[in-house]
Motif scaffolding. Sequence first.
Motif, PDB file in Angstrom:
ATOM      1  N   VAL A 118       0.855  -1.184   0.000  1.00 25.85           N
ATOM      2  CA  VAL A 118       0.000   0.000   0.000  1.00 25.85           C
ATOM      3  C   VAL A 118       0.895   1.239   0.000  1.00 25.85           C
ATOM      4  N   MET A 119       0.736   2.075  -1.022  1.00 21.80           N
ATOM      5  CA  MET A 119       1.570   3.259  -1.220  1.00 21.80           C
ATOM      6  C   MET A 119       0.808   4.490  -0.729  1.00 21.80           C
ATOM      7  N   LEU A 120       1.246   5.087   0.363  1.00 18.94           N
ATOM      8  CA  LEU A 120       0.533   6.202   0.978  1.00 18.94           C
ATOM      9  C   LEU A 120       1.234   7.538   0.703  1.00 18.94           C
ATOM     10  N   ASP A 121       0.434   8.559   0.533  1.00 14.65           N
ATOM     11  CA  ASP A 121       0.915   9.917   0.289  1.00 14.65           C
ATOM     12  C   ASP A 121       0.907  10.677   1.615  1.00 14.65           C
ATOM     13  N   SER A 122       2.091  10.975   2.146  1.00 12.98           N
ATOM     14  CA  SER A 122       2.198  11.695   3.417  1.00 12.98           C
ATOM     15  C   SER A 122       2.597  13.156   3.214  1.00 12.98           C
ATOM     16  N   GLN A 123       2.576  13.617   1.977  1.00 10.83           N
ATOM     17  CA  GLN A 123       3.012  14.989   1.687  1.00 10.83           C
ATOM     18  C   GLN A 123       2.007  16.025   2.182  1.00 10.83           C
ATOM     19  N   ALA A 143      -7.863  -1.613   2.517  1.00 15.11           N
ATOM     20  CA  ALA A 143      -7.024  -2.648   1.903  1.00 15.11           C
ATOM     21  C   ALA A 143      -6.763  -3.780   2.882  1.00 15.11           C
ATOM     22  N   LEU A 144      -6.530  -3.457   4.138  1.00 17.31           N
ATOM     23  CA  LEU A 144      -6.283  -4.483   5.155  1.00 17.31           C
ATOM     24  C   LEU A 144      -7.532  -5.332   5.397  1.00 17.31           C
ATOM     25  N   ILE A 145      -8.691  -4.696   5.363  1.00 17.33           N
ATOM     26  CA  ILE A 145      -9.948  -5.417   5.597  1.00 17.33           C
ATOM     27  C   ILE A 145     -10.330  -6.267   4.394  1.00 17.33           C
ATOM     28  N   GLU A 146     -10.146  -5.718   3.204  1.00 18.65           N
ATOM     29  CA  GLU A 146     -10.560  -6.417   1.976  1.00 18.65           C
ATOM     30  C   GLU A 146      -9.812  -7.727   1.771  1.00 18.65           C
ATOM     31  N   GLU A 147      -8.521  -7.729   2.122  1.00 13.77           N
ATOM     32  CA  GLU A 147      -7.678  -8.900   1.858  1.00 13.77           C
ATOM     33  C   GLU A 147      -6.974  -9.337   3.148  1.00 13.77           C
ATOM     34  N   GLU A 149      -6.113 -12.118   4.179  1.00 16.18           N
ATOM     35  CA  GLU A 149      -5.146 -13.206   4.003  1.00 16.18           C
ATOM     36  C   GLU A 149      -3.846 -12.729   3.365  1.00 16.18           C
ATOM     37  N   LEU A 150      -3.821 -11.499   2.882  1.00 11.39           N
ATOM     38  CA  LEU A 150      -2.609 -10.979   2.264  1.00 11.39           C
ATOM     39  C   LEU A 150      -1.767 -10.242   3.308  1.00 11.39           C
ATOM     40  N   HIS A 151      -0.517 -10.653   3.472  1.00 11.85           N
ATOM     41  CA  HIS A 151       0.414  -9.882   4.283  1.00 11.85           C
ATOM     42  C   HIS A 151       0.580  -8.506   3.634  1.00 11.85           C
ATOM     43  N   THR A 152       0.783  -7.480   4.459  1.00 16.30           N
ATOM     44  CA  THR A 152       0.768  -6.116   3.925  1.00 16.30           C
ATOM     45  C   THR A 152       2.022  -5.348   4.293  1.00 16.30           C
ATOM     46  N   LEU A 153       2.627  -4.735   3.265  1.00 17.09           N
ATOM     47  CA  LEU A 153       3.742  -3.810   3.404  1.00 17.09           C
ATOM     48  C   LEU A 153       3.227  -2.409   3.093  1.00 17.09           C
ATOM     49  N   VAL A 154       3.390  -1.489   4.037  1.00 16.93           N
ATOM     50  CA  VAL A 154       2.947  -0.108   3.872  1.00 16.93           C
ATOM     51  C   VAL A 154       4.154   0.761   3.551  1.00 16.93           C
ATOM     52  N   CYS A 155       4.037   1.590   2.506  1.00 12.01           N
ATOM     53  CA  CYS A 155       5.125   2.485   2.112  1.00 12.01           C
ATOM     54  C   CYS A 155       4.653   3.935   2.173  1.00 12.01           C
ATOM     55  N   LEU A 156       5.517   4.805   2.644  1.00 13.96           N
ATOM     56  CA  LEU A 156       5.265   6.240   2.646  1.00 13.96           C
ATOM     57  C   LEU A 156       6.605   6.958   2.683  1.00 13.96           C
ATOM     58  N   HIS A 157       6.574   8.291   2.634  1.00 10.71           N
ATOM     59  CA  HIS A 157       7.840   9.029   2.624  1.00 10.71           C
ATOM     60  C   HIS A 157       8.329   9.344   4.028  1.00 10.71           C
ATOM     61  N   HIS A 158       7.466   9.886   4.868  1.00  7.72           N
ATOM     62  CA  HIS A 158       7.871  10.386   6.177  1.00  7.72           C
ATOM     63  C   HIS A 158       7.942   9.281   7.231  1.00  7.72           C
ATOM     64  N   HIS A 159       8.848   9.423   8.170  1.00  6.23           N
ATOM     65  CA  HIS A 159       9.051   8.389   9.187  1.00  6.23           C
ATOM     66  C   HIS A 159       7.919   8.416  10.223  1.00  6.23           C
TER      67      HIS A 159
END
Length: 268
Positions: A118-123, A143-147, A149-159
């Motif tokens: 999941v690619m998140l916009d933190s700008q 996205a977490l609820i819909e799937e 059974e799928l392991h999830t990696l979350v990506c964003l820019h800010h820590h």
Amino acid sequence: MFQLTSAETLRVVQVTDTHLFGDIGGKLLGVPTYDSMQAVLAQLDDFEFSADALLVTGDLSQDGSEQSYRLLDDALERYQSPVFWLPGNHDAPHNLEKVGREKDRLHKVIRAKHWQIVMLDSQVEGAVFGQLKQSELDLLEQALIEEPELHTLVCLHHHPIRMNSEWMDNIGLRNRSELMDILAAHDNAKAVLWGHVHQSCDGYVNGVRLMSTPSTCIQFEPQTSDFSLDDVAPGFRWLELHKDGRISTGVERLSNVSFDVDRTQTGY
């Protein structure tokens, strides 16, 4: 949503904070960012790792010019794998989105056999710190609820966690607790990956793996009160996302090329 074709293990490379200029010779704190990025990509070319996707996690551009995004896209055309990117605080949304749409780089949810990314916009436009809009948090939770059974990696820019660096933590994700609460509520939330901090970290909070990655240009010294540059080399991160939710990962840094940094400047 983008559907990836992958084997049982999903292999991903993260490249971040390229800070390109429209001028191919543009420099950030004395470092020619295009040349530095190309040196990192050349090392990636020699790295024995067949990636299913490349993730570029913000600050693609330093000057926000359309040409800077085209230079990045042209450099990444050499890879067979799909490339996905998201914005950082230095990016110009209009130009990033213009080139990103043309090149199909802007998918928010990327799914494979056993994982989703999941690619998140933190700008926050005009600000250095980050903030996830409610729509971004809702997208993640959906996205977490819909799937489940799928392991999830979350990506964003800010820590989303403190880096124990006073100046840096002032420009991190402002609503980090809201993000972490969502992750804690879903067993399939496995990891978070970000850029922005120009350094590597890898740890766990409440069972969620948290990772940052070096920039392809300048590096920031860890755990400092004020802005300070590090001497370590630029690099990229590779990840193997396994069927059972485990993550194998490492950072590869430039080993045969170096760039001189201008330490007389006090910010970036």
